[in-house]
Motif scaffolding. Structure first.
Motif, short mmCIF file in Angstrom:
data_model
loop_
_atom_site.label_atom_id
_atom_site.label_comp_id
_atom_site.label_asym_id
_atom_site.label_seq_id
_atom_site.Cartn_x
_atom_site.Cartn_y
_atom_site.Cartn_z
N ASN A 1 -3.72 -39.01 -31.38
CA ASN A 1 -4.89 -38.53 -31.14
C ASN A 1 -5.00 -36.97 -31.82
O ASN A 1 -6.52 -36.64 -31.99
CB ASN A 1 -5.82 -38.49 -29.77
N MET A 2 -4.17 -36.29 -31.75
CA MET A 2 -4.04 -34.98 -32.07
C MET A 2 -3.65 -34.79 -33.73
O MET A 2 -3.38 -33.63 -34.19
CB MET A 2 -3.01 -34.22 -31.35
N ILE A 3 -3.23 -36.03 -34.41
CA ILE A 3 -2.65 -35.61 -35.69
C ILE A 3 -3.81 -36.24 -36.49
O ILE A 3 -4.75 -37.14 -36.43
CB ILE A 3 -1.60 -36.97 -35.94
N SER A 4 -4.20 -35.20 -37.63
CA SER A 4 -5.48 -35.67 -38.42
C SER A 4 -5.11 -36.98 -39.25
O SER A 4 -3.95 -37.13 -39.73
CB SER A 4 -5.54 -34.59 -39.24
N LYS A 5 -6.25 -37.51 -39.58
CA LYS A 5 -6.18 -38.72 -40.24
C LYS A 5 -5.28 -38.58 -41.72
O LYS A 5 -4.77 -39.53 -42.12
CB LYS A 5 -7.53 -39.32 -40.60
#
Length: 203
Positions: free
Chosen positions: A131-135
């Motif tokens: 959830n904290m890693i950008s797409k």
């Protein structure tokens, strides 16, 4: 300025923190005054802790991970972080020894705090990390770890565990020490940057 009372931690707490962290007495006293200025109650709530993560990750959803990190540092399980827990957290994430960091990582993954880790718990933490890693960054991950399920599988398989097995703290630490690739998989560096930025805010 002359009227302002200087507030310091108790002598016992100072000695304990000097013994267990890299901070000097002066740094601890300064940190304590800043801590009280920002948290007059002398404690940080889970909501305040989550807000710190939200501030530094505005384009992500860091709340679930922040909750897990908060739990791992809330040593007496009272739902608050006091100055001692806060300083220990800062020390551990920024300069603790490898073994201390691995003990903390085990606590992070031991979601129900029963002394062992299941594959389901690994998946829960990995999902909060994703959830904290950008797409955009997720697109650059290797094919065998570009989803929470794949990464959880890869971590679990690295320990040589079957689907319904459990992982003890000793097995977890030994497994990571024997295979540094697991360390990369179980860690997420950016929350450590939050701690570093927090530290910078204190000066």
């Amino acid at each position: 300025m002359g009227n302002r009372k200087s507030v310091s931690p108790s002598k016992d707490l100072l000695e304990e923190l000097k013994l267990n962290t890299k901070y000097s007495e002066e740094q601890l006293c300064t940190g304590y005054q800043t801590f009280l200025r920002e948290c007059p109650s002398g404690r940080i709530s889970k909501q305040q802790f989550e807000a710190i993560y939200v501030k530094f990750f505005p384009d992500a959803d860091p709340k679930a991970y922040a909750r897990h990190v908060f739990r791992s540092f809330d040593s007496n399980s009272d739902g608050m972080l006091d100055f001692k827990e806060y300083i220990m957290a800062l020390h551990l994430t920024s300069s603790g020894r490898t073994i201390q960091k691995l003990e903390w990582a085990f606590n992070l993954y031991d979601v129900d705090r029963n002394g062992s880790i299941t594959k389901k718990e690994i998946q829960e933490i990995v999902e909060s990390i994703f959830n904290m890693i950008s797409k955009e960054d997720q697109k650059n991950l290797p094919d065998d770890e570009n989803t929470p399920e794949k990464r959880a599988d890869k971590i679990w398989d690295s320990f040589g565990k079957k689907e319904n097995d459990k992982l003890t703290e000793e097995e977890f630490i030994q497994g990571v020490m024997d295979n540094r690739n697991i360390l990369r998989l179980v860690q997420f560096g950016q929350p450590q940057k939050v701690q570093e930025r927090l530290k910078e805010m204190k000066h």
